[in-house]
Design a protein around this motif. Structure first.
Motif, PDB file in Angstrom:
ATOM      1  N   GLU A  96      59.486  37.589  18.925  1.00 40.60           N
ATOM      2  CA  GLU A  96      58.940  37.181  20.207  1.00 40.60           C
ATOM      3  C   GLU A  96      59.046  37.067  21.023  1.00 40.60           C
ATOM      4  OE1 GLU A  96      55.515  36.290  20.177  1.00 40.60           O
ATOM      5  OE2 GLU A  96      54.806  36.500  17.929  1.00 40.60           O
ATOM      6  N   VAL A  97      60.760  36.281  21.206  1.00 41.65           N
ATOM      7  CA  VAL A  97      61.544  36.324  22.580  1.00 41.65           C
ATOM      8  C   VAL A  97      61.708  37.939  23.005  1.00 41.65           C
ATOM      9  CG1 VAL A  97      63.386  35.715  23.417  1.00 41.65           C
ATOM     10  CG2 VAL A  97      62.039  34.102  22.377  1.00 41.65           C
ATOM     11  N   ASN A  98      61.968  39.081  22.396  1.00 41.80           N
ATOM     12  CA  ASN A  98      62.486  40.154  22.635  1.00 41.80           C
ATOM     13  C   ASN A  98      60.949  40.722  23.007  1.00 41.80           C
ATOM     14  OD1 ASN A  98      64.639  41.903  21.960  1.00 41.80           O
ATOM     15  ND2 ASN A  98      64.305  40.050  20.243  1.00 41.80           N
ATOM     16  N   THR A  99      59.832  40.076  22.899  1.00 45.61           N
ATOM     17  CA  THR A  99      58.824  41.047  23.078  1.00 45.61           C
ATOM     18  C   THR A  99      58.378  40.507  24.413  1.00 45.61           C
ATOM     19  OG1 THR A  99      57.967  41.022  20.723  1.00 45.61           O
ATOM     20  CG2 THR A  99      55.872  41.102  22.365  1.00 45.61           C
ATOM     21  N   PHE A 100      58.262  39.293  24.665  1.00 46.68           N
ATOM     22  CA  PHE A 100      58.310  38.514  25.971  1.00 46.68           C
ATOM     23  C   PHE A 100      59.268  38.804  26.858  1.00 46.68           C
ATOM     24  CE2 PHE A 100      55.217  34.716  26.765  1.00 46.68           C
ATOM     25  CZ  PHE A 100      55.240  35.014  28.258  1.00 46.68           C
ATOM     26  N   ALA A 101      60.402  39.666  26.660  1.00 48.86           N
ATOM     27  CA  ALA A 101      61.175  40.009  27.291  1.00 48.86           C
ATOM     28  C   ALA A 101      60.745  40.941  28.296  1.00 48.86           C
ATOM     29  CB  ALA A 101      62.259  39.803  26.705  1.00 48.86           C
ATOM     30  N   ALA A 102      60.629  42.134  27.162  1.00 51.57           N
ATOM     31  CA  ALA A 102      60.235  43.430  26.920  1.00 51.57           C
ATOM     32  C   ALA A 102      58.628  43.256  28.005  1.00 51.57           C
ATOM     33  CB  ALA A 102      59.090  44.224  25.833  1.00 51.57           C
ATOM     34  N   VAL A 103      57.733  42.276  28.119  1.00 53.42           N
ATOM     35  CA  VAL A 103      56.401  42.127  29.168  1.00 53.42           C
ATOM     36  C   VAL A 103      57.634  41.583  30.757  1.00 53.42           C
ATOM     37  CG1 VAL A 103      54.551  40.769  29.219  1.00 53.42           C
ATOM     38  CG2 VAL A 103      55.414  41.445  27.280  1.00 53.42           C
ATOM     39  N   LEU A 104      58.209  40.516  30.790  1.00 53.76           N
ATOM     40  CA  LEU A 104      58.594  40.472  31.447  1.00 53.76           C
ATOM     41  C   LEU A 104      59.278  41.370  32.704  1.00 53.76           C
ATOM     42  CD1 LEU A 104      60.770  37.148  31.617  1.00 53.76           C
ATOM     43  CD2 LEU A 104      58.715  37.722  31.982  1.00 53.76           C
ATOM     44  N   ARG A 105      59.750  42.635  31.940  1.00 53.37           N
ATOM     45  CA  ARG A 105      60.772  43.726  32.580  1.00 53.37           C
ATOM     46  C   ARG A 105      59.643  44.461  33.187  1.00 53.37           C
ATOM     47  NH1 ARG A 105      64.999  46.133  28.938  1.00 53.37           N
ATOM     48  NH2 ARG A 105      63.652  46.945  27.949  1.00 53.37           N
ATOM     49  N   ALA A 106      58.074  44.889  31.903  1.00 52.65           N
ATOM     50  CA  ALA A 106      57.861  45.652  32.313  1.00 52.65           C
ATOM     51  C   ALA A 106      56.777  44.757  33.813  1.00 52.65           C
ATOM     52  CB  ALA A 106      56.678  45.858  31.310  1.00 52.65           C
ATOM     53  N   LEU A 107      56.849  43.950  34.002  1.00 59.64           N
ATOM     54  CA  LEU A 107      56.408  43.477  35.389  1.00 59.64           C
ATOM     55  C   LEU A 107      57.238  42.904  35.845  1.00 59.64           C
ATOM     56  CD1 LEU A 107      54.746  40.703  33.889  1.00 59.64           C
ATOM     57  CD2 LEU A 107      53.177  42.437  35.076  1.00 59.64           C
ATOM     58  N   ASP A 108      58.278  43.591  35.750  1.00 58.40           N
ATOM     59  CA  ASP A 108      59.629  44.018  37.040  1.00 58.40           C
ATOM     60  C   ASP A 108      60.718  43.066  37.500  1.00 58.40           C
ATOM     61  OD1 ASP A 108      60.703  45.366  38.404  1.00 58.40           O
ATOM     62  OD2 ASP A 108      59.283  45.221  40.521  1.00 58.40           O
ATOM     63  N   VAL A 109      60.574  41.807  36.105  1.00 56.41           N
ATOM     64  CA  VAL A 109      61.301  40.765  36.766  1.00 56.41           C
ATOM     65  C   VAL A 109      62.631  41.137  36.117  1.00 56.41           C
ATOM     66  CG1 VAL A 109      61.446  38.106  35.902  1.00 56.41           C
ATOM     67  CG2 VAL A 109      59.143  39.482  35.377  1.00 56.41           C
ATOM     68  N   GLY A 110      63.286  40.346  36.679  1.00 50.12           N
ATOM     69  CA  GLY A 110      65.107  41.061  35.949  1.00 50.12           C
ATOM     70  C   GLY A 110      66.303  39.772  36.662  1.00 50.12           C
ATOM     71  N   ARG A 111      67.683  40.142  36.555  1.00 48.64           N
ATOM     72  CA  ARG A 111      68.624  39.579  36.610  1.00 48.64           C
ATOM     73  C   ARG A 111      68.647  38.313  38.277  1.00 48.64           C
ATOM     74  NH1 ARG A 111      74.440  40.737  34.952  1.00 48.64           N
ATOM     75  NH2 ARG A 111      75.395  40.019  35.522  1.00 48.64           N
ATOM     76  N   GLY A 112      68.214  37.182  38.251  1.00 47.03           N
ATOM     77  CA  GLY A 112      68.073  36.750  39.211  1.00 47.03           C
ATOM     78  C   GLY A 112      66.716  36.238  40.206  1.00 47.03           C
ATOM     79  N   ASP A 113      65.556  36.642  39.589  1.00 51.20           N
ATOM     80  CA  ASP A 113      64.721  36.237  39.926  1.00 51.20           C
ATOM     81  C   ASP A 113      64.546  35.590  39.790  1.00 51.20           C
ATOM     82  OD1 ASP A 113      64.672  39.320  41.057  1.00 51.20           O
ATOM     83  OD2 ASP A 113      63.156  40.223  39.765  1.00 51.20           O
TER      84      ASP A 113
END
Ligand code: ATP
Ligand code: MG
Length: 629
Positions: A92-109
């Motif tokens: 679940e956490v990996n999937t959620f992290a992939a969604v965050l990345r797809a929304l352009d969220v990165g380190r420090g955001d």
């Protein structure tokens, strides 16, 4: 090992002590220096080390305990229980992290999370941690204005919200609050990620801004997202203080120090080891929720129980039923929670098999002696009061059954925890107060690992709020305390909760404790009200255990109780019996609002107020007149 030796070592040889504790977590790169303290009071723990909270909370356990329960999310609001293993949590956490990345969220955001106490809130937090994004969880149920203030301070790239929370079986739509907050905020996030629980069908969607989690989850299911290895002192999250005393402060936490402090606290204080279950009744929106519903138990490889619902529904035995069902070893709640149960039939405490339960920890506000006795006898377990702040992230004062169990002293949260070099100092002289003399509780810097690193974006406020009160440099807790001959500390309330009666300084907490010793009293709030003659006089607002009890008699007896125990100078000028007391959403008494109303002033910022009825109760009582004076 003995407690004294353990604590002394943490103070006298901090680097050796914490280097040892740091072995409890995984490091991608070991720290170069255990402590860098060249710019007091700022300090860096485990400098140069690289690690990740999500790795330590999830990935690290896959080898040994993939099929063990990691998280049990119980909602008596929706009648659902979700049992999630470490393997499932990882997915679940990996999937959620992939969604965050797809929304352009990165380190420090920054990512603001505005959700009820549900599993997705935990997935979202861990997913942020995984990619190095800085989450800021805002308690679901805070008003739109509170959310807007936090958005403008944190400037998030993304807001994650649920369609609704639920309380007492009634859905509380969040989306209108999210929309209002985004409209009010100067820097609203470009995207709002909506987790739809189906509690508010047909909520309004903003085209181009709102995205639906379920659809993205499906698209990214099964994706693996690499852990971002963060330098130990990079920010992990922001969490705003409750705002009991004014504008909330954005507490900034690090990565490595926090992980190490939590790992230590889990075995040493809470006595929880891998494979055991911990049940904290807190909400992910509070500091306790961050540390002991999410990161602490998971870092320890334990099972964490998350609860959405009232302590009394479907019946007042619900918490104990959960303890029985999951063999809970350690439970964590608040004095407010216990005082809610105290209004119920004590037979509910005895209906379930609590043989696995060893400890009940309580924190968040003073634990009055009568309540401590009531619950200790009621469940027949060790009850441990622990004192800490959002700022510290883990206990400052407690007992450590995992190291050596010292006797419980009712009314005291116990002894200093590792790394906390505590003093009680005289406010006027700045000198250390003698035993049994009242002073301000301060921490000798450097603050131990886990404590805040600064106020988000505002080092000046960090220095001003906590380090400007005394010379030389110490961290002021802004709480009154005394230390007895055995080194046990008693918290006497906040430094701004002091009443000055004809030149005598009285802590409201002491008077509250005395009022609460009356057998009919459920809860009491004491404030100082302006008085021409004496400067200030103590005024009591109290709720009774039996609704409709004899208010006038009880009120009269409360005044006598205080005179007898604390002397005539502390005798309350007026006692009002009310049906409810105004509290913040985190269950803390809003004394400043009570005081304002009693002095016929504007009650001020009420955005953190839990139940508006409570304020009405107070207004009515004031209009009606005191029950004893
Ligand atoms: P703000 O700082 O924004 O006014 P707050 O102080 O209520 O809000 P928290 O960090 O949630 O926010 O609360 C910490 C405070 O709660 C402590 O400083 C203390 O006053 C009180 N407190 C917490 N635990 C205990 C305890 N075990 N006994 C007595 N007081 C406690
Ligand atoms: Mg505070």
């Amino acid at each position: 090992m003995r407690y004294e030796e353990f604590h002394r070592r943490s103070i006298e040889q901090p680097e050796a002590f914490w280097a040892e504790q740091a072995r409890a977590i995984d490091w991608h790169r070991p720290p170069e220096r255990i402590l860098v303290y060249d710019d007091p009071p700022f300090r860096r723990w485990f400098a140069g080390g690289e690690t990740n909270l999500c790795h330590n909370a999830v990935d690290r356990h896959l080898e040994a305990r993939a099929d063990q329960l990691a998280l049990v999310a119980i909602s008596t609001e929706t009648g659902t229980t979700r049992e999630i293993s470490y393997r499932e949590l990882h997915r679940e956490v990996n999937t959620f992290a992939a969604v965050l990345r797809a929304l352009d969220v990165g380190r420090g955001d920054r990512v603001v999370i505005y959700m009820p106490n549900i599993a997705e809130a935990v997935f979202a937090m861990l997913a942020c941690a995984r990619i190095g994004a800085v989450h800021s969880v805002v308690f679901g149920g805070f008003a739109a204005h509170n959310l807007a203030l936090r958005i403008d301070d944190a400037r998030p790239k993304l807001l994650i919200a649920a369609d609704a929370g639920s309380r007492g079986g009634k859905a509380i739509p969040y989306k209108p609050l999210v929309d209002a907050a985004c409209a009010e905020a100067g820097t609203p996030p470009p995207h709002v990620l909506m987790v739809d629980r189906g509690l508010d069908p047909g909520y309004a969607r903003v085209e181009g801004r709102d995205v639906d989690y379920a659809a993205l989850r499906e698209r990214h299911a099964g994706e693996q997202v690499d852990v971002a290895w963060l330098e130990s002192n990079e920010p992990s999250y922001l969490l705003y203080t409750s705002g009991t005393t004014g504008k909330p402060k954005g507490v900034q936490r690090d990565v490595g120090g926090y992980a190490v402090a939590l790992a230590l606290s889990m075995w040493a204080i809470y006595d929880v080891r891998a494979g055991q279950a911990m049940f904290s009744t807190s909400d992910v929106g509070w500091a306790v929720g961050h540390s002991y519903n999410v990161y602490g138990p998971l870092i320890a490889g334990a099972t964490s129980i998350l609860y959405e619902g009232l302590p009394t529904a479907p019946d007042p035995g619900i918490w104990w039923r959960i303890c029985e069902r999951y063999g809970v070893h350690t439970m964590f709640s608040s004095p407010t929670g216990i005082r809610v149960l105290k209004k119920q039939d004590p037979a509910w405490l005895k209906k379930h098999d609590l043989s696995a339960l060893r400890y009940l920890f309580l924190a968040g506000e003073p634990l009055d002696e009568p309540t401590a006795h009531w619950i200790t006898e009621g469940i027949g377990k060790t009850v441990i009061d622990n004192y800490w702040q959002t700022e510290t992230g883990w206990p400052v004062l407690a007992l450590m059954p995992g190291v050596e169990m010292k006797p419980v002293k009712f009314g005291s949260p116990g002894l200093p925890m590792p790394g906390y070099d505590l003093r009680v100092i005289d406010e006027a002289t700045g000198e250390e107060a003698a035993p049994n003399r009242k002073g301000v509780l301060v921490i000798e810097p450097p603050l131990p690992p886990g404590c805040m690193t600064t106020v988000w974006n505002d080092d000046a406020r960090f220095l001003r709020s906590y380090f400007s009160h005394f010379k030389p440099l110490v961290y002021s807790s802004l709480d009154w305390a005394i230390r007895d001959d055995d080194g046990y500390t008693f918290i006497l309330g906040r430094t701004d909760d002091v009443i000055n009666v004809a030149g005598h300084r009285l802590g409201t907490r002491e008077i509250e404790e005395s009022v609460s010793s009356h057998p009919d009293v459920a809860e009491a709030a004491v404030i100082g009200v302006r008085d021409e003659l004496k400067g200030q006089v103590p005024v009591v607002f109290a709720t009774l255990r039996q609704a409709g009890g004899e208010a006038a008699t009880a009120a009269r007896e409360m005044r006598e109780c205080v005179s007898r125990q604390l002397g005539a100078v502390a005798r309350p000028a007026r006692v009002y019996v009310v049906g409810a007391l105004p509290k913040t959403r985190s269950g803390k008494l809003l004394r400043r609002s009570l005081q304002a109303l009693a002095e016929q002033r504007d009650p001020g910022d009420l955005s953190t107020l839990d139940d508006p009825n409570a304020l009405e109760e107070v207004r009515r009582a004031l209009a009606r007149g005191a029950d004893a004076e």
